[in-house]
Design a protein around this motif. Structure first.
Motif, PDB file in Angstrom:
ATOM      1  N   HIS A   2       5.843   9.103  41.221  1.00 48.12           N
ATOM      2  CA  HIS A   2       5.461   7.704  41.400  1.00 48.12           C
ATOM      3  C   HIS A   2       6.652   6.779  41.566  1.00 48.12           C
ATOM      4  O   HIS A   2       6.869   5.861  40.774  1.00 48.12           O
ATOM      5  CB  HIS A   2       4.547   7.239  40.261  1.00 48.12           C
ATOM      6  CG  HIS A   2       3.236   7.944  40.233  1.00 48.12           C
ATOM      7  ND1 HIS A   2       2.432   8.017  41.341  1.00 48.12           N
ATOM      8  CD2 HIS A   2       2.616   8.647  39.265  1.00 48.12           C
ATOM      9  CE1 HIS A   2       1.346   8.716  41.050  1.00 48.12           C
ATOM     10  NE2 HIS A   2       1.432   9.118  39.794  1.00 48.12           N
ATOM     11  N   PHE A   4       7.140   4.419  43.570  1.00 48.58           N
ATOM     12  CA  PHE A   4       6.743   3.001  43.652  1.00 48.58           C
ATOM     13  C   PHE A   4       6.015   2.544  42.393  1.00 48.58           C
ATOM     14  O   PHE A   4       6.425   1.569  41.755  1.00 48.58           O
ATOM     15  CB  PHE A   4       5.840   2.768  44.867  1.00 48.58           C
ATOM     16  CG  PHE A   4       5.140   1.418  44.842  1.00 48.58           C
ATOM     17  CD1 PHE A   4       3.769   1.331  44.658  1.00 48.58           C
ATOM     18  CD2 PHE A   4       5.878   0.239  44.971  1.00 48.58           C
ATOM     19  CE1 PHE A   4       3.127   0.084  44.629  1.00 48.58           C
ATOM     20  CE2 PHE A   4       5.257  -0.999  44.941  1.00 48.58           C
ATOM     21  CZ  PHE A   4       3.880  -1.082  44.760  1.00 48.58           C
ATOM     22  N   TRP A   5       4.976   3.248  41.991  1.00 44.19           N
ATOM     23  CA  TRP A   5       4.146   2.761  40.889  1.00 44.19           C
ATOM     24  C   TRP A   5       4.890   2.722  39.550  1.00 44.19           C
ATOM     25  O   TRP A   5       4.565   1.925  38.674  1.00 44.19           O
ATOM     26  CB  TRP A   5       2.842   3.553  40.785  1.00 44.19           C
ATOM     27  CG  TRP A   5       1.832   3.046  41.786  1.00 44.19           C
ATOM     28  CD1 TRP A   5       1.362   3.698  42.886  1.00 44.19           C
ATOM     29  CD2 TRP A   5       1.226   1.749  41.790  1.00 44.19           C
ATOM     30  NE1 TRP A   5       0.493   2.886  43.573  1.00 44.19           N
ATOM     31  CE2 TRP A   5       0.396   1.692  42.928  1.00 44.19           C
ATOM     32  CE3 TRP A   5       1.315   0.629  40.957  1.00 44.19           C
ATOM     33  CZ2 TRP A   5      -0.366   0.558  43.245  1.00 44.19           C
ATOM     34  CZ3 TRP A   5       0.561  -0.507  41.269  1.00 44.19           C
ATOM     35  CH2 TRP A   5      -0.273  -0.530  42.396  1.00 44.19           C
ATOM     36  N   LEU A 140      -7.177  -1.247  51.748  1.00 44.51           N
ATOM     37  CA  LEU A 140      -5.802  -0.809  52.049  1.00 44.51           C
ATOM     38  C   LEU A 140      -5.907   0.323  53.069  1.00 44.51           C
ATOM     39  O   LEU A 140      -6.582   1.326  52.820  1.00 44.51           O
ATOM     40  CB  LEU A 140      -5.096  -0.327  50.790  1.00 44.51           C
ATOM     41  CG  LEU A 140      -3.761   0.406  50.991  1.00 44.51           C
ATOM     42  CD1 LEU A 140      -2.737  -0.478  51.688  1.00 44.51           C
ATOM     43  CD2 LEU A 140      -3.236   0.913  49.652  1.00 44.51           C
ATOM     44  N   GLU A 148       2.749   8.127  55.202  1.00 47.58           N
ATOM     45  CA  GLU A 148       3.866   8.702  54.445  1.00 47.58           C
ATOM     46  C   GLU A 148       5.233   8.191  54.883  1.00 47.58           C
ATOM     47  O   GLU A 148       6.205   8.935  54.920  1.00 47.58           O
ATOM     48  CB  GLU A 148       3.781  10.236  54.517  1.00 47.58           C
ATOM     49  CG  GLU A 148       2.394  10.629  54.101  1.00 47.58           C
ATOM     50  CD  GLU A 148       2.188  12.068  53.735  1.00 47.58           C
ATOM     51  OE1 GLU A 148       1.082  12.348  53.254  1.00 47.58           O
ATOM     52  OE2 GLU A 148       3.080  12.904  53.918  1.00 47.58           O
ATOM     53  N   ALA A 152       2.814   1.586  52.498  1.00 51.13           N
ATOM     54  CA  ALA A 152       1.809   1.079  51.545  1.00 51.13           C
ATOM     55  C   ALA A 152       2.463   0.202  50.463  1.00 51.13           C
ATOM     56  O   ALA A 152       2.001  -0.918  50.213  1.00 51.13           O
ATOM     57  CB  ALA A 152       1.031   2.233  50.925  1.00 51.13           C
TER      58      ALA A 152
END
Ligand code: MYA
Ligand code: F5Z
Length: 393
Positions: A2, A4-5, A140, A148, A152
């Motif tokens: 993750h 990004f998250w 989204l 990929e 996003a």
């Protein structure tokens, strides 16, 4: 894990995050200019309410690139009218409809939407719910050819910026995949109305339990047959005059849940009055023609991917309801009749709200999908899906 998250104000799965905001910033901290994006791309705000052509471009991106089931048998095909309805509720913010186009040919390659929503959240220790203005994120979508490439997170950061700049710091969203970190996970259930078509699309043959019969398809049709008229006396389509009564019984029903929206009269008018081919709503009226109960469903067809005989599946999804003088099982039985009469092939639902009370008796079977619910920048303990009263389109 993750990349990004792990940088975002969402529970990172360690111990239970404290309830409430995970970070506190002010509008002064928010960048005033759009997030940087690749030079061949540009940010674009479609005018979904006034421009049929802008709406068509968003419709086509989603029709060809939005959510599929795990086996790529179906892809959601939200209609033009549905998208206009879902994206423009009272108080909507045009700039929260965030699209990305290619500079050279102006083709739309990505989209994410936000709309305002008032969410009532009950503290886990009990006590009164806190109503919080949030952003509800949906749709989204990145074109299949641009997947990929970490686009996003850029879309998510840009919509976050446009929401924060208006002093809103929380969001609610759902996804079919597990991300950091769901506050509940619901399961899809479906109820056949047109078993012949469902068998033709999903299985090469009739489910084994029907093989023993002399005429298996006849037995399936009989098993899934529904009355062609409503059982409940006073069951009729909702009208504008029902809005005040529906607002009060629906808000009262939703107040029972740990997480649920609250509706103003304008929002009841927008979200719950019937719209041809989009949302269907009904009331049970008493002898003074006052609504005592309410039930609704919406139309979300799916493209059938690669089936020679059928290319579209007409699915209805249960929406909000308030069952007071009749059990929800009886009210939802009339929804099955109405959906069948309107040509729907299947009714889909989730085990949120009080839906578990009708799944078995009304012959819903488990689907192969889950719906995970998330808050952005709001710590909240994990709750059961039956404590959640929020339906996401
Ligand atoms: C205060 C206001 C806040 C507002 C914002 C609140 C947050 C809103 C959050 C969004 C709520 C959306 C609600 C809905 O609409 S859920 C429906 C999502 N749409 C689809 O499934 C349609 C088909 N799929 C696609 O279009 C793409 O695969 C998408 C666009 C989904 C990802 O594109 P792509 O496949 O090309 O990947 P990437 O290389 O660009 O990016 C990879 C990173 O993206 C993370 N990822 C993947 N899928 C999702 C997902 N569904 N939600 C959140 N994050 C997701 C992934 O974990 C990874 O991060 P990390 O794991 O490395 O950290
Ligand atoms: C028995 C099947 C024919 C039921 C059915 C019908 C249409 C479907 N269309 C697309 C994908 C799956 C379909 C399906 N199977 S299912 O088990 O009900 C199912 C499986 C998987 C999904 C996708 C996960 C939910 C995606 C969410 C939906 C909510 N939204 C706000 C954010 C994105 C939804 C439904």
């Amino acid at each position: 894990m993750h990349e990004f998250w792990s940088t975002q104000p969402v529970p990172q799965g360690e111990k239970e995050a404290q309830e409430g905001p995970l970070e506190k910033k002010t509008v002064d901290d928010v960048p005033k200019s759009p997030y940087p994006i690749a030079s061949v791309l540009e940010w674009w705000v479609p005018d979904v309410l006034e421009s049929e052509d802008d709406l068509r471009q968003i419709y086509e991106l989603l029709r060809d690139n939005y959510v599929e089931d795990d086996d790529s048998m179906f892809r959601f095909n939200y209609s033009h009218a549905f998208l206009k309805w879902a994206l423009t509720p009272p108080g909507y913010v045009k700039e929260w409809h965030v699209a990305v186009r290619r500079k050279n040919d102006k083709s739309v390659v990505a989209f994410i939407s936000g709309i305002p929503i008032d969410i009532a959240v009950k503290p886990s220790a009990g006590g009164d719910a806190e109503v919080r203005k949030m952003c509800e994120i949906n749709f989204l979508c990145i074109h299949k050819r641009l997947r990929e490439k970490k686009l996003a997170p850029i879309l998510i950061k840009e919509v976050t910026r446009r929401v924060n700049v208006l002093d809103i710091w929380q969001a609610v969203y759902t996804a079919g995949i597990v991300l950091p970190t769901p506050f509940t996970s619901a399961q899809y259930f479906h109820r056949s109305l047109n078993p012949e078509k469902l068998v033709a699309i999903r299985f090469s043959r009739i489910p084994p339990q029907y093989e023993k019969f002399q005429n298996p398809m006849q037995m399936m049709k009989r098993n899934y047959a529904v009355p062609n008229a409503p059982a409940v006396r006073g069951f009729r389509e909702m009208e504008a005059g029902d809005v005040p009564a529906v607002k009060s019984i629906l808000n009262a029903s939703l107040a029972k849940f740990s997480v649920a929206p609250t509706f103003t009269e304008e929002e009841v008018h927008h979200w719950l009055l019937p719209r041809e081919g989009v949302v269907f709503s009904f009331v049970v009226a008493d002898s003074n023609n006052v609504a005592t109960d309410f039930v609704s469903f919406y139309s979300l067809p799916s493209t059938v991917i690669g089936n020679s005989k059928y290319n579209e599946l007409n699915a209805a999804y249960t929406y909000y309801y308030s069952a007071n003088t009749v059990p929800i099982k009886v009210l939802m039985g009339d929804v099955l009749s109405a959906a069948k009469a309107k040509g729907f092939d299947v009714v889909n639902t989730l085990d949120i709200l009080d839906n578990k009370e009708f799944l078995q008796d009304l012959k819903f079977g488990p689907g192969d999908g889950n719906l995970h619910y998330y808050f952005y920048n709001w710590g909240y303990p994990i709750v059961q899906p039956k404590s959640v009263g929020l339906v996401m389109l």
